[in-house]
Design a protein around this motif. Structure first.
Motif, PDB file in Angstrom:
ATOM      1  N   GLY A  41      -2.005  -8.375   5.731  1.00 58.05           N
ATOM      2  CA  GLY A  41      -2.981  -8.091   6.789  1.00 58.05           C
ATOM      3  C   GLY A  41      -3.435  -6.638   6.746  1.00 58.05           C
ATOM      4  O   GLY A  41      -4.638  -6.342   6.813  1.00 58.05           O
ATOM      5  N   LEU A  42      -2.480  -5.739   6.615  1.00 55.74           N
ATOM      6  CA  LEU A  42      -2.811  -4.302   6.595  1.00 55.74           C
ATOM      7  C   LEU A  42      -3.162  -3.817   5.186  1.00 55.74           C
ATOM      8  O   LEU A  42      -3.540  -2.664   5.003  1.00 55.74           O
ATOM      9  N   ARG A  43      -2.989  -4.685   4.214  1.00 56.07           N
ATOM     10  CA  ARG A  43      -3.196  -4.328   2.805  1.00 56.07           C
ATOM     11  C   ARG A  43      -2.367  -3.090   2.423  1.00 56.07           C
ATOM     12  O   ARG A  43      -2.911  -2.054   2.013  1.00 56.07           O
ATOM     13  N   LEU A  44      -1.050  -3.239   2.597  1.00 55.58           N
ATOM     14  CA  LEU A  44      -0.129  -2.163   2.184  1.00 55.58           C
ATOM     15  C   LEU A  44       0.442  -2.549   0.825  1.00 55.58           C
ATOM     16  O   LEU A  44       1.101  -3.587   0.699  1.00 55.58           O
ATOM     17  N   PRO A  45       0.192  -1.749  -0.203  1.00 54.49           N
ATOM     18  CA  PRO A  45       0.529  -2.155  -1.580  1.00 54.49           C
ATOM     19  C   PRO A  45       2.022  -2.015  -1.888  1.00 54.49           C
ATOM     20  O   PRO A  45       2.698  -1.160  -1.299  1.00 54.49           O
ATOM     21  N   VAL A  46       2.492  -2.827  -2.838  1.00 52.99           N
ATOM     22  CA  VAL A  46       3.901  -2.728  -3.242  1.00 52.99           C
ATOM     23  C   VAL A  46       4.131  -1.559  -4.208  1.00 52.99           C
ATOM     24  O   VAL A  46       5.262  -1.147  -4.397  1.00 52.99           O
ATOM     25  N   ASN A  47       3.059  -1.051  -4.817  1.00 49.42           N
ATOM     26  CA  ASN A  47       3.268   0.016  -5.816  1.00 49.42           C
ATOM     27  C   ASN A  47       2.119   1.025  -5.781  1.00 49.42           C
ATOM     28  O   ASN A  47       1.030   0.713  -5.296  1.00 49.42           O
ATOM     29  N   PRO A  48       2.370   2.234  -6.302  1.00 48.05           N
ATOM     30  CA  PRO A  48       1.285   3.228  -6.354  1.00 48.05           C
ATOM     31  C   PRO A  48       0.253   2.837  -7.397  1.00 48.05           C
ATOM     32  O   PRO A  48       0.584   2.175  -8.386  1.00 48.05           O
ATOM     33  N   SER A  49      -0.999   3.237  -7.202  1.00 50.40           N
ATOM     34  CA  SER A  49      -2.041   2.973  -8.201  1.00 50.40           C
ATOM     35  C   SER A  49      -2.872   4.234  -8.426  1.00 50.40           C
ATOM     36  O   SER A  49      -2.828   5.180  -7.631  1.00 50.40           O
ATOM     37  N   PRO A 171       2.099   3.755  -1.838  1.00 44.92           N
ATOM     38  CA  PRO A 171       2.560   2.782  -0.846  1.00 44.92           C
ATOM     39  C   PRO A 171       3.133   3.500   0.378  1.00 44.92           C
ATOM     40  O   PRO A 171       3.339   4.707   0.347  1.00 44.92           O
ATOM     41  N   GLY A 172       3.386   2.766   1.431  1.00 43.67           N
ATOM     42  CA  GLY A 172       3.937   3.347   2.660  1.00 43.67           C
ATOM     43  C   GLY A 172       3.501   2.510   3.826  1.00 43.67           C
ATOM     44  O   GLY A 172       2.998   1.399   3.649  1.00 43.67           O
ATOM     45  N   ASN A 173       3.682   3.052   5.046  1.00 46.58           N
ATOM     46  CA  ASN A 173       3.220   2.296   6.220  1.00 46.58           C
ATOM     47  C   ASN A 173       1.729   2.555   6.435  1.00 46.58           C
ATOM     48  O   ASN A 173       1.087   3.274   5.645  1.00 46.58           O
ATOM     49  N   ASP A 174       1.180   1.982   7.503  1.00 45.26           N
ATOM     50  CA  ASP A 174      -0.262   2.064   7.738  1.00 45.26           C
ATOM     51  C   ASP A 174      -0.759   3.520   7.779  1.00 45.26           C
ATOM     52  O   ASP A 174      -1.845   3.839   7.288  1.00 45.26           O
ATOM     53  N   GLU A 175       0.041   4.401   8.359  1.00 51.43           N
ATOM     54  CA  GLU A 175      -0.341   5.819   8.452  1.00 51.43           C
ATOM     55  C   GLU A 175      -0.329   6.478   7.071  1.00 51.43           C
ATOM     56  O   GLU A 175      -1.241   7.217   6.704  1.00 51.43           O
ATOM     57  N   GLU A 176       0.755   6.181   6.323  1.00 54.06           N
ATOM     58  CA  GLU A 176       1.000   6.909   5.066  1.00 54.06           C
ATOM     59  C   GLU A 176       0.167   6.424   3.890  1.00 54.06           C
ATOM     60  O   GLU A 176      -0.179   7.208   2.992  1.00 54.06           O
ATOM     61  N   SER A 177      -0.122   5.124   3.867  1.00 54.49           N
ATOM     62  CA  SER A 177      -0.679   4.532   2.655  1.00 54.49           C
ATOM     63  C   SER A 177      -2.179   4.760   2.542  1.00 54.49           C
ATOM     64  O   SER A 177      -2.986   3.881   2.857  1.00 54.49           O
TER      65      SER A 177
END
Ligand code: DP6
Length: 343
Positions: A41-49, A171-177
């Motif tokens: 829903g928030l589109r928080l990724p599992v890995n850095p890109s 990656p991270g939470n909604d604030e961080e990512s």
């Protein structure tokens, strides 16, 4: 918050007064891929890109908040749109309305200078331009971090189309990512030669694909190695070292496609032409042409090379049977407001 957009101040002020803004954003090509979310829903990724904005390609979007409108309206390339695409856009407009604390309906007009189905994720440029235009038209502040976060909610890779040049997204939470620039446009004259082998619309798009990633037993291994590939790729990019970067981007793309092909149900995006282009890239390299491939969620192949090799790579790619179109782009700037845009 850092106000990064000083030259844009006048346009932001005008937009806030008129409740209308026009923004331009570029699509981007990922060197290290985003595939799979911790929160869909928030589109928080599992890995850095890690990616490069594509400067010759863009989407231009105008958002007008108007008290006379009874409902939101969306036109893409001059045609009114309803259904899932409309809902996805209204989702972003809703977030903006909540932040701006008003209920005004919006008219959204969007136009791109590259064909849909050309192997370039059109959603990245579209949601980056939409986020900037809607935020400005709502009179909210110009804050690159907030804009990248908002664009990410529309399409994950869109967050990377907000800052300029070469961008990372952690990656991270909604604030961080959020995405940020690791190098400006003029850092490196790198080229993406987009080799189009199919204009067919994909049966399973990225959003569906991200949800399937965890059904592949290879996804855990992909994610486990992603941070190392990301860091090695970023270092090579900062050093403008294509010999070092090329093998990493090829490996990262192939691992992602391994996950896709082994998901339940499986996703096979490659066509025979895709494989022919992979083999051609290896052949060209053995003949001394410095070029590497990457592939997104489709059969089209992105050939990455330096500007000096771009014309040769493009000419060679056109000789491969089944190639229907070739587009070429260097690095592009950040998503930004532009003067009024009329259709
Ligand atoms: C293979 O950002 O298009 O291009 O968040 O569902 O819109 P949504 O997905 P999207 O996924 C991009 C996938 C990719 C890799 C990448 O660009 O990193």
């Amino acid at each position: 918050m850092v106000e990064k957009r000083n030259p844009q101040t006048e346009l932001w002020e005008k937009a806030s007064q008129s409740r209308r803004a026009t923004a331009l954003a570029h699509p981007n090509i990922a060197f290290i891929k985003y595939w799979g979310n911790t929160d869909d829903g928030l589109r928080l990724p599992v890995n850095p890109s890690l990616s490069m904005n594509l400067g010759t390609l863009h989407t231009i979007t105008t958002v007008t908040f108007d008290k006379n409108l009874k409902r939101d309206r969306l036109a893409i390339n001059g045609e009114f749109v309803t259904g899932p695409a409309f809902k996805r856009v209204v989702g972003i407009i809703e977030l903006v309305r909540t932040m701006a604390r008003f209920k005004l309906r919006a008219q959204i007009d969007s136009k791109s200078n590259f064909p849909i189905g050309s192997g370039i994720a059109s959603s990245a440029a579209a949601f980056a331009a939409l986020s900037v235009a809607a935020t400005a038209a709502a009179g909210l502040p110009a804050d690159e971090i907030a804009l990248s976060r908002l664009a990410r909610r529309g399409s994950g890779s869109a967050g990377r189309s907000v800052p300029e040049g070469f961008c990372q997204w952690l990656p991270g939470n909604d604030e961080e990512s959020v995405a940020s620039s690791v190098a400006p446009v003029d850092h490196w004259e790198l080229r993406d030669i987009v080799v189009v082998v199919s204009q067919e619309h994909k049966r399973v798009g990225s959003t569906g694909g991200h949800k399937l990633a965890q059904t592949s037993s290879l996804q855990a291994a992909r994610v486990a190695g992603a941070t190392n590939r990301f860091e090695a790729c970023r270092e090579a990019l900062l050093a403008r070292d294509l010999d070092r970067m090329g093998p990493i981007i090829e490996e990262d793309a192939v691992i992602m496609h391994g996950v896709m092909m082994s998901s339940h149900p499986p996703l096979f995006y490659w066509s025979p032409e895709t494989m022919a282009l992979i083999q051609a890239t290896q052949r060209w390299r053995s003949q001394g042409l410095k070029v590497y491939f990457t592939i997104d969620a489709g059969p089209n192949v992105h050939l990455i090379c330096e500007a000096a090799q771009a014309a040769t790579v493009e000419a060679e790619a056109r000789k491969i049977p089944g190639v229907s179109n070739v587009l070429s782009s260097g690095p592009g700037g950040e998503a930004r407001l532009i003067g009024s845009f009329f259709y």
